[in-house]
Design a protein around this motif. Structure first.
Motif, PDB file in Angstrom:
ATOM      1  N   VAL A 109      28.299 -35.110 -89.233  1.00 58.93           N
ATOM      2  CA  VAL A 109      27.224 -34.950 -88.339  1.00 58.93           C
ATOM      3  C   VAL A 109      27.706 -35.757 -87.179  1.00 58.93           C
ATOM      4  CG1 VAL A 109      24.671 -35.790 -87.776  1.00 58.93           C
ATOM      5  CG2 VAL A 109      25.334 -34.572 -89.844  1.00 58.93           C
ATOM      6  N   HIS A 110      28.305 -37.150 -87.352  1.00 61.47           N
ATOM      7  CA  HIS A 110      28.775 -37.680 -86.349  1.00 61.47           C
ATOM      8  C   HIS A 110      29.724 -37.209 -85.677  1.00 61.47           C
ATOM      9  CE1 HIS A 110      26.750 -41.510 -88.580  1.00 61.47           C
ATOM     10  NE2 HIS A 110      25.737 -40.816 -88.119  1.00 61.47           N
ATOM     11  N   ALA A 111      30.530 -36.251 -86.062  1.00 55.39           N
ATOM     12  CA  ALA A 111      31.580 -35.640 -85.337  1.00 55.39           C
ATOM     13  C   ALA A 111      31.057 -34.733 -84.070  1.00 55.39           C
ATOM     14  CB  ALA A 111      32.313 -35.060 -86.432  1.00 55.39           C
ATOM     15  N   VAL A 112      29.699 -34.565 -84.269  1.00 57.80           N
ATOM     16  CA  VAL A 112      29.014 -33.598 -83.187  1.00 57.80           C
ATOM     17  C   VAL A 112      28.505 -34.424 -82.001  1.00 57.80           C
ATOM     18  CG1 VAL A 112      27.243 -31.833 -82.940  1.00 57.80           C
ATOM     19  CG2 VAL A 112      28.466 -31.866 -85.244  1.00 57.80           C
ATOM     20  N   GLU A 113      28.547 -33.984 -80.916  1.00 57.63           N
ATOM     21  CA  GLU A 113      27.893 -34.569 -79.824  1.00 57.63           C
ATOM     22  C   GLU A 113      26.952 -33.699 -79.278  1.00 57.63           C
ATOM     23  OE1 GLU A 113      30.748 -36.092 -76.902  1.00 57.63           O
ATOM     24  OE2 GLU A 113      31.224 -37.965 -78.376  1.00 57.63           O
ATOM     25  N   ALA A 114      25.787 -34.352 -78.616  1.00 62.20           N
ATOM     26  CA  ALA A 114      24.651 -33.553 -77.740  1.00 62.20           C
ATOM     27  C   ALA A 114      24.904 -33.847 -76.458  1.00 62.20           C
ATOM     28  CB  ALA A 114      23.598 -34.160 -78.226  1.00 62.20           C
ATOM     29  N   GLY A 115      24.476 -32.916 -75.624  1.00 58.11           N
ATOM     30  CA  GLY A 115      24.664 -33.046 -74.092  1.00 58.11           C
ATOM     31  C   GLY A 115      23.579 -34.004 -73.589  1.00 58.11           C
ATOM     32  N   LYS A 116      23.950 -34.476 -72.529  1.00 58.33           N
ATOM     33  CA  LYS A 116      22.864 -35.447 -71.886  1.00 58.33           C
ATOM     34  C   LYS A 116      21.384 -34.935 -71.809  1.00 58.33           C
ATOM     35  CE  LYS A 116      22.526 -38.674 -68.021  1.00 58.33           C
ATOM     36  NZ  LYS A 116      22.570 -39.845 -68.845  1.00 58.33           N
ATOM     37  N   GLY A 117      20.576 -35.688 -72.305  1.00 56.70           N
ATOM     38  CA  GLY A 117      19.242 -35.227 -72.287  1.00 56.70           C
ATOM     39  C   GLY A 117      18.717 -34.467 -73.357  1.00 56.70           C
ATOM     40  N   GLU A 118      19.546 -34.019 -74.283  1.00 59.14           N
ATOM     41  CA  GLU A 118      19.189 -33.019 -75.321  1.00 59.14           C
ATOM     42  C   GLU A 118      18.209 -33.608 -76.511  1.00 59.14           C
ATOM     43  OE1 GLU A 118      22.026 -29.239 -75.780  1.00 59.14           O
ATOM     44  OE2 GLU A 118      23.091 -31.069 -76.054  1.00 59.14           O
ATOM     45  N   LEU A 119      18.833 -34.913 -76.787  1.00 59.52           N
ATOM     46  CA  LEU A 119      18.186 -35.763 -77.763  1.00 59.52           C
ATOM     47  C   LEU A 119      17.671 -36.898 -77.204  1.00 59.52           C
ATOM     48  CD1 LEU A 119      20.210 -34.740 -80.722  1.00 59.52           C
ATOM     49  CD2 LEU A 119      18.039 -33.893 -80.138  1.00 59.52           C
ATOM     50  N   PRO A 120      16.556 -37.597 -78.099  1.00 59.64           N
ATOM     51  CA  PRO A 120      16.316 -39.092 -77.702  1.00 59.64           C
ATOM     52  C   PRO A 120      17.548 -40.138 -77.919  1.00 59.64           C
ATOM     53  CG  PRO A 120      14.553 -38.080 -79.054  1.00 59.64           C
ATOM     54  CD  PRO A 120      15.898 -37.089 -78.955  1.00 59.64           C
ATOM     55  N   ASP A 121      17.667 -41.028 -77.140  1.00 61.40           N
ATOM     56  CA  ASP A 121      18.571 -42.053 -77.165  1.00 61.40           C
ATOM     57  C   ASP A 121      18.097 -43.172 -78.027  1.00 61.40           C
ATOM     58  OD1 ASP A 121      20.314 -44.369 -76.423  1.00 61.40           O
ATOM     59  OD2 ASP A 121      20.830 -43.508 -74.671  1.00 61.40           O
ATOM     60  N   MET A 122      18.541 -43.397 -79.186  1.00 61.78           N
ATOM     61  CA  MET A 122      18.436 -44.414 -80.088  1.00 61.78           C
ATOM     62  C   MET A 122      18.324 -46.046 -79.652  1.00 61.78           C
ATOM     63  SD  MET A 122      16.941 -45.458 -82.795  1.00 61.78           S
ATOM     64  CE  MET A 122      16.926 -44.304 -84.222  1.00 61.78           C
ATOM     65  N   LYS A 123      19.547 -46.019 -78.706  1.00 62.93           N
ATOM     66  CA  LYS A 123      19.632 -47.555 -77.859  1.00 62.93           C
ATOM     67  C   LYS A 123      18.503 -47.713 -77.037  1.00 62.93           C
ATOM     68  CE  LYS A 123      22.791 -49.997 -75.090  1.00 62.93           C
ATOM     69  NZ  LYS A 123      24.204 -50.080 -74.499  1.00 62.93           N
ATOM     70  N   GLN A 124      17.986 -46.587 -76.548  1.00 58.72           N
ATOM     71  CA  GLN A 124      16.877 -47.114 -75.492  1.00 58.72           C
ATOM     72  C   GLN A 124      15.571 -46.932 -76.372  1.00 58.72           C
ATOM     73  OE1 GLN A 124      17.164 -47.680 -72.098  1.00 58.72           O
ATOM     74  NE2 GLN A 124      19.314 -47.372 -72.607  1.00 58.72           N
ATOM     75  N   GLN A 125      15.358 -46.337 -77.430  1.00 60.63           N
ATOM     76  CA  GLN A 125      14.213 -46.525 -78.446  1.00 60.63           C
ATOM     77  C   GLN A 125      14.355 -47.944 -78.857  1.00 60.63           C
ATOM     78  OE1 GLN A 125      14.323 -43.474 -81.336  1.00 60.63           O
ATOM     79  NE2 GLN A 125      13.501 -41.851 -79.962  1.00 60.63           N
ATOM     80  N   THR A 126      15.397 -48.451 -79.524  1.00 64.10           N
ATOM     81  CA  THR A 126      15.634 -49.825 -79.877  1.00 64.10           C
ATOM     82  C   THR A 126      15.217 -50.753 -78.948  1.00 64.10           C
ATOM     83  OG1 THR A 126      17.117 -48.975 -81.527  1.00 64.10           O
ATOM     84  CG2 THR A 126      17.247 -51.455 -81.329  1.00 64.10           C
ATOM     85  N   LEU A 127      15.632 -50.769 -77.824  1.00 59.66           N
ATOM     86  CA  LEU A 127      15.254 -51.560 -76.570  1.00 59.66           C
ATOM     87  C   LEU A 127      13.851 -51.890 -76.340  1.00 59.66           C
ATOM     88  CD1 LEU A 127      18.001 -50.926 -74.101  1.00 59.66           C
ATOM     89  CD2 LEU A 127      17.930 -53.084 -75.336  1.00 59.66           C
ATOM     90  N   GLY A 128      13.012 -50.734 -76.568  1.00 56.00           N
ATOM     91  CA  GLY A 128      11.544 -50.386 -76.578  1.00 56.00           C
ATOM     92  C   GLY A 128      11.130 -51.417 -77.540  1.00 56.00           C
TER      93      GLY A 128
END
Length: 301
Positions: A121-140
Motif C-alpha cells: 500500500v505504501h508503495a502507491v502514491e496519490a495525486g495532490k488533493g485526491e485524499l485527505p492529508d493525515m499530517k494536517q488532520q493530526t495538526l488539527g
C-alpha cells in the motif's frame, strides 16, 4: 419533487437485508462487517454515517483498487434495519481472526503477510488533493491537547508533527486485523473510508493504537479485535520489527515513541468525540501521561 423528497424516495428503494445469525468478521471505525453468504459480505455502518459518506467510501474503494491496493469493491448499497450497508463479494475469504485461530504458526504468517501488504500500500502514491492529508488532520487534533500540556511540551509536540516529512504515500489509517481479510492466498483490506496520505509513521501509529495502546488501557479493546492482550502486543511488536527491519535499535525505539505519541493524539481526539463512552476519561488521562513521558524521553534521547 424537492431534493429532500428525492433522497427519501431513493432510500425507500434500497434493498433490505437481514444480518440475523450472520457472523461478524470485521470491525472498523465506522461500521461492522458480517458474512451474509459464503462469498458475500455486508458492512453495516454506524447510525451516524450518512448515505453520501457511504457512496464516497465506495468510490474510494474503486479508486484504490485501480491504484493497485488489494481491496474489495462494494457493489450494492442496502438497508439493514434502520442503518445503511454496502454489500461486496469476496471469494474464498476468511477473517484474519479465524485464520490466526486455525493453527499456531498462522499468527506469524499473518503478521508477515500484513507487513508485506502494508508496504505494498505504501508503495502507491496519490495525486495532490485526491485524499485527505493525515499530517494536517493530526495538526488539527492537537488543539484537543493544547490546554492539557505545559506550553513547552505542547510546542515540542507541535514541532514533532510539523517535522514529519510531507508525503503523498497512501495510508489505510485503520490498519488492524479486523480490517484485513485472508482472501485466497493473500490478504485484502476492507473498510477504505479512512484512506489518506502521509508518512508511514502515521500508519504505524494506528498499528500501535490498535494493538498496544487501547488494549493496555482497557483489555476489552483486544477482545473486540478477537484476540487477547498478549497476542495484540505481539502483533504490534513484530509488525514494527518487520516493517523497520533495517534500522538500529535506538532508531527503532524512537520510532515506537513517535508512533505512540501520534497515536495518543488520535485517541484523545476520538474519545473527545465520544464522551458518552465509559472509558473516555481513563483513555484521555492515560494518553496524556504517555504523551508527557514520551516527549521527555525523546528530548533526552
Amino acid at each position: 419533487m424537492s431534493e429532500t423528497e428525492g433522497i427519501v424516495k431513493k432510500e425507500k428503494e434500497l434493498r433490505r437485508i437481514s444480518i440475523e445469525a450472520c457472523p461478524e468478521i470485521g470491525r472498523g471505525a465506522h461500521g461492522i462487517v458480517y458474512r451474509i453468504a459464503p462469498d458475500m459480505l455486508v458492512k453495516v455502518y454506524h447510525p451516524d454515517i450518512s448515505l453520501d459518506r457511504i457512496k464516497k467510501e465506495r468510490e474510494l474503494a474503486r479508486w484504490a483498487f485501480v491504484k493497485g491496493v488489494p481491496t474489495a469493491i462494494p457493489f450494492d448499497i442496502v438497508r439493514v434495519g434502520e442503518q445503511y450497508g454496502t454489500v461486496f463479494e469476496l471469494l474464498d475469504a476468511t477473517s484474519s481472526v479465524d485464520y490466526i485461530g486455525e493453527a499456531h504458526e498462522n499468527l506469524e504468517d499473518f503478521i508477515r503477510q500484513s507487513v508485506e501488504l502494508m508496504k505494498r500500500v505504501h508503495a502507491v502514491e496519490a495525486g495532490k488533493g485526491e485524499l485527505p492529508d493525515m499530517k494536517q488532520q493530526t495538526l488539527g487534533w492537537l488543539e484537543k491537547v493544547k490546554g492539557e500540556l505545559p506550553d513547552e511540551l505542547f510546542s515540542r509536540l507541535q514541532r514533532l508533527v510539523n517535522d514529519v516529512p510531507d508525503r503523498m504515500t497512501i495510508l489505510h489509517a485503520d490498519f488492524h486485523l479486523k480490517n484485513i481479510m485472508v482472501a485466497g492466498e493473500g490478504l485484502m483490506l476492507i473498510d477504505m473510508d479512512t484512506l489518506c496520505t502521509g508518512d508511514p509513521i502515521f500508519e504505524l501509529s494506528t498499528v500501535y493504537v490498535s494493538y498496544r495502546q487501547f488494549p493496555s488501557i482497557d483489555p476489552v479493546a483486544a477482545e473486540i479485535l478477537g484476540i487477547d492482550v498478549d497476542t495484540a502486543a505481539y502483533i504490534s511488536d513484530r509488525t514494527f520489527e518487520l516493517y523497520l527491519d533495517e534500522i538500529d535499535r535506538k532508531t527503532m525505539e524512537d520510532t515506537v515513541r513517535k508512533a505512540r505519541i501520534l497515536g495518543c493524539v488520535r485517541i484523545i481526539d476520538y474519545m473527545d468525540r465520544h464522551r458518552e463512552h465509559p472509558a473516555t476519561e481513563m483513555c484521555v488521562s492515560r494518553c496524556l501521561q504517555d504523551l508527557k513521558r514520551d516527549l521527555e524521553e525523546l528530548r533526552g534521547s
